[in-house]
Design an enzyme around this catalytic site. Structure first.
Site, PDB file in Angstrom:
ATOM      1  N   ASP A   1      -4.535  12.692  22.780  1.00  0.00           N
ATOM      2  CA  ASP A   1      -3.578  12.625  21.771  1.00  0.00           C
ATOM      3  C   ASP A   1      -3.286  13.164  20.582  1.00  0.00           C
ATOM      4  OD1 ASP A   1      -2.195  11.268  24.111  1.00  0.00           O
ATOM      5  OD2 ASP A   1      -2.356   9.235  23.030  1.00  0.00           O
TER       6      ASP A   1
ATOM      7  N   ASP B   1       0.941  -1.060   0.051  1.00  0.00           N
ATOM      8  CA  ASP B   1       0.062  -0.101  -0.016  1.00  0.00           C
ATOM      9  C   ASP B   1       0.788   1.199  -0.031  1.00  0.00           C
ATOM     10  OD1 ASP B   1      -2.244  -1.718  -0.039  1.00  0.00           O
ATOM     11  OD2 ASP B   1      -2.671  -1.535   2.158  1.00  0.00           O
ATOM     12  N   GLY B   2       2.024   1.289   0.471  1.00  0.00           N
ATOM     13  CA  GLY B   2       3.097   2.524   0.601  1.00  0.00           C
ATOM     14  C   GLY B   2       3.587   2.605  -0.616  1.00  0.00           C
TER      15      GLY B   2
ATOM     16  N   ASN C   1      -4.943   8.701   2.475  1.00  0.00           N
ATOM     17  CA  ASN C   1      -5.354   8.021   3.426  1.00  0.00           C
ATOM     18  C   ASN C   1      -5.720   8.942   4.527  1.00  0.00           C
ATOM     19  OD1 ASN C   1      -5.338   5.571   2.684  1.00  0.00           O
ATOM     20  ND2 ASN C   1      -3.341   4.757   4.138  1.00  0.00           N
TER      21      ASN C   1
END
Length: 327
Positions: free
Chosen positions: A199, A88-89, A169
């Site tokens: 966070d 996917d990268g 994404n």
């Protein structure tokens, strides 16, 4: 209206071949596809400059071409479609090469997960020929138009030069190494909708809904649904649940900590290109006018559910076995 088919009305002859950008050693798979496209399909094969340097040292691959990596504004005009080999990268990296229009992308899975890579390497000849020459049973091939987000960083109310990013994404604003809670004001069309204490916060596309957003408790959304996912990361309030916004939303995430030492935040785009945010800095987010079209193996919904089961074991369970009386 969602475009379902892709077919070329002209001769398809230029292809951008994307492989893992940090890879130093090429595999036999890379050379097989490049040779097939040039010698058998008569395609012009382009690669990125650092990849071209490796191909140039391999005998018999002088046909591989490259482009000037500092200016890719007209790359979409030189390329008919993109072939990605990896995980996917590699698709996320290919998306980053195109700020405006993006050619159709076909991906072959050689990664560890490959949620977006619906094609197997073993079928590369058949699948590439269907794109180049057309599918014999259809007018073309199925594609999914994957929404992207246009993100821009502002400081003191002014856009920072060169700080525009297109993400496929998600965009993440978080506290980074800061031990204090994030304090982020969230606006939609200049109207304050909430304040994040935790966070951080994720704004994801439907494609990114099965990545970081899912790990943080967000929904999994079909890529054809036009929306944005707004997902807090470990919020201080248990009532702060993820929500889904329409694709017409125009968000602004602004760092609003009172003390300077609490104000150092970070923002990342598809898990990379991390930037530092100071008190008063903001990130404006809207839907990009240029989605990323990916070529399906079967169709939009079939590929998506297949990836859910194959990669995430979605609702996988053993069937109850019938009781057999002892003999």
């Amino acid at each position: 209206m969602v475009i379902s088919y892709l077919s070329y009305v002209y001769l398809c002859c230029n292809l951008l071949f994307c492989v893992e950008p940090v890879s130093v050693a090429f595999s036999l798979s890379d050379m097989q596809i490049a040779s097939f496209l040039f010698y058998q399909e008569k395609m012009n094969v382009l690669v990125e400059p650092e990849v071209h340097d490796i191909f140039a040292r391999i005998p018999g691959f002088g046909f591989v071409q490259t482009f000037y990596s500092q200016d890719t504004s007209d790359l979409h005009e030189r390329v008919d479609f993109v072939a990605c080999l990896g995980g996917d990268g590699v698709i996320l990296h290919a998306s980053n090469l195109f700020r405006d229009a993006v050619p159709p992308v076909v991906s072959f899975n050689l990664g560890s997960l490959g949620f977006l890579t619906s094609h197997t390497f073993e079928d590369y000849r058949q699948d590439l020929r269907q794109i180049i020459h057309g599918n014999s049973t259809l007018d073309g091939v199925y594609i999914t138009l994957r929404m992207r987000l246009r993100c821009e960083i502002f400081r003191n109310g002014n856009a920072m030069p060169g700080k525009i990013f297109d993400v496929m994404n998600e965009i993440v604003v978080d506290r980074g190494s800061n031990p204090y809670l994030s304090k982020i004001e969230c606006y939609e069309h200049d109207r304050l909708i909430t304040k994040v204490q935790g966070d951080g916060v994720i704004v994801a596309t439907p494609t990114g809904s099965t990545a970081y957003s899912t790990a943080a408790g967000g929904s999994m959304v079909h890529p054809n649904v036009p929306c944005m996912l707004f997902t807090p990361i470990c919020p201080h309030s248990l009532s702060f649940r993820p929500v889904i916004l329409p694709d017409s939303a125009r968000l602004e995430l602004k760092v609003r900590s009172r003390r300077m030492h609490e104000a150092m935040h970070g923002v990342s785009f598809d898990g990379k290109r991390r930037q530092q945010l100071s008190r008063g800095d903001s990130v404006r987010i809207s839907m990009s006018q240029h989605p990323l079209p990916t070529v399906n193996k079967s169709d939009q919904t079939g590929d998506w559910f297949h990836s859910l089961v194959r990669c995430l074991n979605w609702n996988e369970r053993l069937d109850q076995k019938p009781f057999e009386a002892s003999k």
